[in-house]
Design a protein around this motif. Structure first.
Motif, PDB file in Angstrom:
ATOM      1  N   HIS A   1      44.918 -30.821   5.780  1.00 38.86           N
ATOM      2  CA  HIS A   1      44.290 -30.018   4.984  1.00 38.86           C
ATOM      3  C   HIS A   1      45.095 -28.594   4.718  1.00 38.86           C
ATOM      4  O   HIS A   1      44.713 -27.907   3.964  1.00 38.86           O
ATOM      5  N   HIS A   2      46.163 -28.607   5.332  1.00 38.60           N
ATOM      6  CA  HIS A   2      47.164 -27.468   5.170  1.00 38.60           C
ATOM      7  C   HIS A   2      48.204 -27.950   3.942  1.00 38.60           C
ATOM      8  O   HIS A   2      48.849 -27.139   3.436  1.00 38.60           O
TER       9      HIS A   2
ATOM     10  N   HIS B   1      48.114 -28.170  13.487  1.00 41.05           N
ATOM     11  CA  HIS B   1      46.763 -27.936  13.430  1.00 41.05           C
ATOM     12  C   HIS B   1      46.012 -28.133  14.962  1.00 41.05           C
ATOM     13  O   HIS B   1      45.101 -27.382  15.425  1.00 41.05           O
TER      14      HIS B   1
HETATM   15 CU   LIG Z   1      44.235 -26.842  10.237  1.00 40.64          CU
END
Ligand SMILES: [Cu+2]
Lengths: 88, 532
Positions: free
Chosen positions: B303-304, B254
């Motif tokens: 959030h992945h 990220h």
């Molecule tokens: Cu991300």
């Protein structure tokens, strides 16, 4: 800038702290054993950072940057363990 | 003034001749161009993979390749685009070239480490390409190398992962170099808040590269160790945790999207004031938003993993934190638009590419909120919606800004000017092709088409067909743009030192700059954007 004499003194200090770690490990401190050796290791790294890596002679900004990796690792471990804590 | 100082860096080749004067050079400008050419070399390999994928998907069922080949093609498309094109992308190529010029330095702080980083890059890239043709077939895991499949598959994952490890070393070294350069080598008078905003973005990026990339490197080494020696870090049957891999992977990957997008944002922040003839709106807000994006980027990797079995409380926390990133990103977009307001706008190609960037990146960013919200994420997770989202941010965002910056600094790098009309036509074709290629993917995703699938139901045929046709238009645009640029390297008109009337330091030296960048060390007396 420091001369070789100072480096030698710091080196002696590091050796002394290593000896202290060995002694503390044999002293049967129980639950406080790990805390003791981590504290000694911390003191050693401060010595190395300050003198060998010249942080003592740097401006405040550069010294403050030292904490960026520390904070990052704390956040990474914190958030990962946070998940594991609630998962099980 | 000696003759030496009059020569551009193309003339002062140092100790070596021919190719060696490039691949052994420690001049940041030569290394920047080495990166630029190798990065776009790999880019075109990955574009070919992308076009082949779209061709396979033009109709349901088998079209031109087997399912296994398709898995390998999308994996290599992802690995090359991410690790060999877009992560080194702007910082290693244009950043290398421009950073010392913009702060009035003669070179980066560690010129040899700079060269070493390129060698790591080329070795890593070679390893990835070699993994295609050796062992038992090219890797087929997707660019994320998720366990447990990446441990069990018989394909050549180990070599590809090792290649990516080397690329990580290269990226870390670049970040280290840039951060040190910004701290140590600014020209006299170049205070922190007199630095161009491109420098601020490279500085923030440098920190992300230093702090996040080692996590990827360690993760990949653990994966290799597990494949070769059967360690049980990630294998539950040995007490490992497959989710740990996802955590570790996204802890890097990220923040890595900010390694990709921050320099792009920095580049367009340079372009807008110059072509609006107006000083940037909210200098400090933009500078700090770069740092804020870099910092907040560490807090959102979960959030992945919303559908991966992470704890519910973590999901809520990660979702909330993800929304925070929208604030500094919004600050940037609003400040760019505000900088254009009441400017004397000159619609040259760098600005047109920049405006396309703002438009496409906004679509990419806003659809990111759909992915970041827990309820809607469940619905679109692992669908074409995600594919559309990240192509809008990474291609529509980073790559379009890269193209804008390429046109903007082209006269500085080459001393020549590209032709304006073909550059604009290429943008028109690129922009059209881009939207025809990727917009249908939003619809496909909402209709439930999963990503990475080789085959699909007939109901998805129309949108896949449109998308494939878009890919041809997009490639035509790329060819037009690169033809114009490459032709102009040799045949373009002489550009002059400051064709755009820019006010940052790189425009005060000659085009192309001499070996040591400036005839004498510049003294800075004010902010970077001296317009109105
Ligand atoms: Cu991300």
């Amino acid at each position: 800038m420091p001369g070789p004499g100072l480096y030698f003194l710091v080196w002696l200090g590091l050796i002394a702290l290593t000896a202290l770690t060995v002694i503390a490990a044999g002293a049967g401190l129980g639950a406080y054993g790990a805390l003791t050796s981590v504290s000694i290791a911390l003191a050693k790294s401060v010595l190395i950072l300050m003198f060998f890596m010249h942080l003592k002679y740097e401006k405040t900004l550069i010294r403050a940057l030292l904490f960026l990796p520390v904070i990052t690792i704390a956040v990474i471990i914190g958030l990962t363990f946070f998940d594991i804590g609630y998962r099980y | 003034m000696t003759a030496e100082e009059d020569i551009s860096f193309y003339g002062s080749r140092g100790r070596h001749k021919g190719v060696l004067s490039w691949i052994l050079s420690t001049d940041h400008k030569r290394i920047g161009l080495l990166y630029l050419t190798s990065i776009f070399g790999f880019f075109f390999v990955a574009v070919i993979f992308g076009v082949l994928m779209r061709l396979e998907l033009i109709a349901p069922g088998r079209t031109i390749m087997s399912a296994q080949t398709y898995n390998a093609v999308f994996t290599l498309h992802g690995v090359i685009m991410i690790f060999l094109f877009i992560i080194p992308g702007i910082p290693a190529s244009l950043g290398n070239f421009i950073l010392p010029l913009q702060i009035g330095a003669k070179d980066v702080a560690f010129p040899r480490i700079n060269l070493m980083s390129w060698w790591f890059y080329i070795s890593g890239g070679t390893a990835v390409l070699v993994s295609l043709f050796t062992g038992s077939g090219p890797p087929d895991t997707g660019w994320t190398f998720y366990v447990p499949y990446s441990i069990r598959t018989g394909t050549n994952v180990t070599l590809a992962v090792f290649g990516v490890f080397l690329l990580g070393v290269s990226s870390t070294l670049t970040g280290l170099n840039f951060v040190t350069t910004v701290h140590r080598l600014r020209a006299p008078g170049m205070k922190w808040f007199r630095m161009p905003l491109f420098i601020w973005s490279l500085y923030a990026t440098g920190w992300v590269q230093i702090l996040a990339t080692p996590v990827l490197a360690i993760t990949l080494l653990l994966l290799i160790a597990e494949r070769l020696f059967g360690f049980g870090f990630f294998d539950p049957s040995k007490g490992g945790d497959p989710l740990l891999f996802e955590h570790l992977f996204w802890i890097y990957s990220h923040p890595a999207v900010y390694i990709m997008i921050l320099p792009a944002m920095g580049a367009v922040t340079e372009i807008i004031p110059v072509f609006a003839r107006r000083t940037i709106f909210g200098y400090k807000a933009i500078a700090f938003s770069s740092l804020a994006i870099a910092a907040a980027g560490y807090l959102v990797w979960g959030h992945h993993m919303f559908t991966s079995g992470m704890s519910d409380i973590s999901k809520a926390v990660f979702s909330f934190l993800t929304f925070i990133v929208a604030i500094p990103s919004g600050i940037k977009v609003f400040n760019w638009v505000a900088s254009l307001y009441k400017g004397s706008i000159e619609l040259r190609s760098p600005l047109l590419y920049t405006v396309s960037f703002i438009f496409l990146f906004s679509i990419g960013g806003l659809t990111g909120l759909v992915n970041g919200a827990l309820a809607t994420n469940i619905y679109v997770h692992g669908t074409y919606f995600i594919v559309a989202h990240f192509h809008y941010t990474m291609f529509g965002g980073t790559a379009f800004a890269f193209f804008a910056a390429l046109h903007y600094w082209f006269p500085k790098i080459t001393g020549r000017m590209y032709r304006e009309a073909p550059a604009k036509n290429a943008l028109l074709v690129l922009f059209t092709g881009f939207n025809i290629l990727y917009f249908p993917m939003f619809i496909l995703g909402i209709e439930g088409m999963p990503r990475r699938y080789y085959d699909y139901l007939p109901q998805f045929h129309r949108d896949h067909l449109i998308s494939t046709i878009g890919s041809w238009i997009l490639v035509a645009g790329l060819i037009m743009m690169f033809y114009n640029l490459i032709r102009s390297v040799f045949k373009g008109d002489t550009a002059g030192d400051n064709p755009w009337g820019g006010s940052t330091l790189e425009w005060t030296t000659s085009s192309p700059p001499p070996h040591e960048n400036f005839k004498e060390v510049p003294v800075v007396t004010g902010g970077p954007y001296k317009f109105r």
